[in-house]
Design a protein around this motif. Structure first.
Motif, PDB file in Angstrom:
ATOM      1  N   LYS A  58       0.807  -1.221   0.000  1.00 45.38           N
ATOM      2  CA  LYS A  58       0.000   0.000   0.000  1.00 45.38           C
ATOM      3  C   LYS A  58       0.842   1.275   0.000  1.00 45.38           C
ATOM      4  N   ALA A  59       2.136   1.169  -0.233  1.00 42.45           N
ATOM      5  CA  ALA A  59       3.045   2.309  -0.069  1.00 42.45           C
ATOM      6  C   ALA A  59       2.803   3.387  -1.119  1.00 42.45           C
ATOM      7  N   ARG A  60       2.873   4.632  -0.662  1.00 36.26           N
ATOM      8  CA  ARG A  60       2.879   5.779  -1.573  1.00 36.26           C
ATOM      9  C   ARG A  60       4.296   6.298  -1.772  1.00 36.26           C
ATOM     10  N   SER A  61       5.085   6.247  -0.723  1.00 37.51           N
ATOM     11  CA  SER A  61       6.499   6.625  -0.769  1.00 37.51           C
ATOM     12  C   SER A  61       7.163   6.080   0.485  1.00 37.51           C
ATOM     13  N   ALA A  62       8.480   6.193   0.540  1.00 39.18           N
ATOM     14  CA  ALA A  62       9.217   5.705   1.703  1.00 39.18           C
ATOM     15  C   ALA A  62      10.516   6.473   1.831  1.00 39.18           C
ATOM     16  N   VAL A  63      11.036   6.484   3.059  1.00 40.28           N
ATOM     17  CA  VAL A  63      12.308   7.143   3.351  1.00 40.28           C
ATOM     18  C   VAL A  63      13.174   6.171   4.140  1.00 40.28           C
ATOM     19  N   ASP A  66       5.160   5.424   3.949  1.00 40.09           N
ATOM     20  CA  ASP A  66       3.956   6.252   4.026  1.00 40.09           C
ATOM     21  C   ASP A  66       2.834   5.578   3.235  1.00 40.09           C
ATOM     22  N   THR A  67       1.699   5.342   3.883  1.00 41.97           N
ATOM     23  CA  THR A  67       0.519   4.770   3.243  1.00 41.97           C
ATOM     24  C   THR A  67      -0.687   5.630   3.566  1.00 41.97           C
ATOM     25  N   GLU A  68      -1.801   5.344   2.903  1.00 43.44           N
ATOM     26  CA  GLU A  68      -3.015   6.085   3.185  1.00 43.44           C
ATOM     27  C   GLU A  68      -3.497   5.835   4.607  1.00 43.44           C
ATOM     28  N   GLY A  69      -3.203   4.669   5.158  1.00 40.50           N
ATOM     29  CA  GLY A  69      -3.620   4.345   6.515  1.00 40.50           C
ATOM     30  C   GLY A  69      -2.678   4.849   7.586  1.00 40.50           C
ATOM     31  N   GLY A  70      -1.599   5.522   7.208  1.00 38.69           N
ATOM     32  CA  GLY A  70      -0.646   6.017   8.184  1.00 38.69           C
ATOM     33  C   GLY A  70       0.747   5.453   7.943  1.00 38.69           C
ATOM     34  N   PRO A  71       1.713   5.882   8.740  1.00 40.08           N
ATOM     35  CA  PRO A  71       3.095   5.433   8.534  1.00 40.08           C
ATOM     36  C   PRO A  71       3.348   4.040   9.110  1.00 40.08           C
TER      37      PRO A  71
END
Length: 441
Positions: A314-319, A359-364
């Motif tokens: 479900k990831a939108r981005s990541a660090v 980072d996902t829509e449901g939170g980190p």
């Protein structure tokens, strides 16, 4: 003729370890069966389990004679991550063991990794530092597999207190312990034992008298402690052919599948019903993004993470935040890079901390790991060569600067001489030309 497990002793020894580890094969077999049961309790890897290792310690060795399971409600998923309630129960168990006079010591703990390799994650290290801080207390990690023997490895603190978490200094295979026939003889009689030769590097010897364990039913699982041999479960005995065996096997498989599905749904429902866990400040804590580890090869760290977790799907981005040699490097990852599951990083010190925030829509979601090891010889050699080369270049630059100063002085001298040569010669005027001219004359 009865069948029983003969209690022999295995030995784990590594050159980097300041002491040897001797363990009961009967104890390890019981732990193996518990790990296997949990592995098949749910689809796709089941749940991970853990427990306390009990025994005695000497100056150059520790003896592991028994274990106590650690209750884990799996509030954060199937991994062995302790909730606050689990922590309180573990603290109470450890306190009860310490207060029992004449009882065994807590020499370490064990836990299984069903979806990753043999390493200590950041949460594993936190448990070890918090509840097993003594320099002689160890950690045992077991990795079950569908079609291969179970692998295991001990993790120990070195003489300086450091601990390598990425891999065990020495892995070994945990084979199923063979049953032996007892024909009117004691199960500890070597002539009747004939145990399976264990895989290298485990060495088998006849065990010394087992350490007496606490008998309180509150902490010990129900099993015999009166010196009698512990029999294998019925499904491991050689019962011979049975009538309607095919029908029985088919029924068990169907029932197991249904129970597994129902258990998975129940666990998922319980996890989802908990929602986000709030911290002391009242803010939502990040969810668990699955396992994460690092593998080193001459200073090249391969940082890997769980691509099968819900967070990655479900990831939108990541660090990815990497801390190394007192400096932090922030690496941004898009969903495609995140699904690749790894990246390579050149380390500059003996400790590297990595934290992945998704980072996902449901939170980190977060996961972290730490690499501990020596500075690679290749890096040291490269650093020495670079220093020598830099010193040589500095000496060459100094010589060139001196030559440049000399050349500049010579050029100025030549320019002065050339300027003098370019000047036309002065014409001398005749004497009468110097006389004052009077226009009235």
């Amino acid at each position: 003729m009865a069948e029983a497990l003969l209690d022999t002793r295995g030995t784990w020894q590594a050159a980097q370890s300041p002491f040897a580890i001797h363990y009961s094969r009967r104890m390890l077999e019981e732990v193996r069966l518990a790990v296997v049961d949990a592995f098949f309790s749910l689809p796709r890897g089941g749940v991970e389990v853990g427990g306390v290792l009990l025994g005695t310690r000497r100056e150059q060795a520790i003896e592991i004679a028994d274990y106590l399971p650690i209750d884990c409600e799996h509030a954060f998923g199937p991994s062995f991550t302790l909730s606050q309630g689990d922590v309180e129960r573990l603290r109470a168990v450890l306190q009860a063991i310490r207060e029992k006079p004449g009882g065994p010591e807590v020499v370490g703990w064990y836990h299984s990794h069903n979806r990753s390799g043999l390493f200590l994650s950041e949460s594993d290290l936190e448990i070890h530092r918090r509840f097993f801080p003594e320099p002689w207390q160890v950690a045992l990690v077991l990795r079950p597999h569908l079609s291969q023997p179970m692998r295991a490895g001990f993790f120990v603190r070195e003489a300086d207190g450091s601990m390598r978490a990425a891999t065990s200094y020495q892995e070994f295979v945990v084979e199923a312990f063979r049953r032996v026939a007892i024909n009117g003889a004691s199960p500890t009689e070597p002539a009747q034992a004939q145990p399976v030769a264990p895989p290298q590097p485990v060495k088998e010897t006849v065990a010394a008298a087992p350490v007496e364990l606490p008998s309180s039913p509150q902490f010990l699982p129900p099993r015999q402690t009166d010196g009698q041999a512990i029999s294998l479960p019925n499904f491991l005995r050689d019962q011979g052919p049975k009538p309607h065996m095919k029908f029985w096997i088919a029924s068990v498989l169907v029932a197991g599948s249904v129970m597994g599905i129902l258990g998975f749904v129940a666990l998922s429902t319980r996890i989802l019903s908990r929602g986000a866990v709030s911290n002391a400040a009242g803010l939502a804590s990040p969810g668990n993004a699955g396992w994460m580890n690092m593998l080193d090869s001459d200073g090249q760290l391969q940082i890997r993470w769980d691509t099968g977790s819900r967070a990655v799907e479900k990831a939108r981005s990541a660090v990815l935040l990497v801390s190394d040699a007192g400096e932090q490097q922030r690496i941004s990852l898009d969903p495609a890079q995140l699904r690749a599951g790894s990246l390579t990083y050149t380390r500059h010190s003996g400790r590297v901390d990595a934290r992945l925030t998704i980072d996902t829509e449901g939170g980190p979601y977060e996961t972290a790991t730490t690499f501990l090891g020596e500075t690679p010889a290749a890096l040291e050699a490269e650093a020495a060569a670079s220093s020598a080369e830099a010193a040589a270049l500095e000496r060459q630059n100094e010589e060139l600067r001196k030559q440049n100063t000399t050349l500049q002085s010579q050029v100025k001298t030549l320019e002065t001489q050339l300027e003098q040569l370019r000047k036309p010669p002065e014409k001398k005027r005749p004497p009468e030309a110097n006389r004052f001219f009077d226009p009235l004359e």
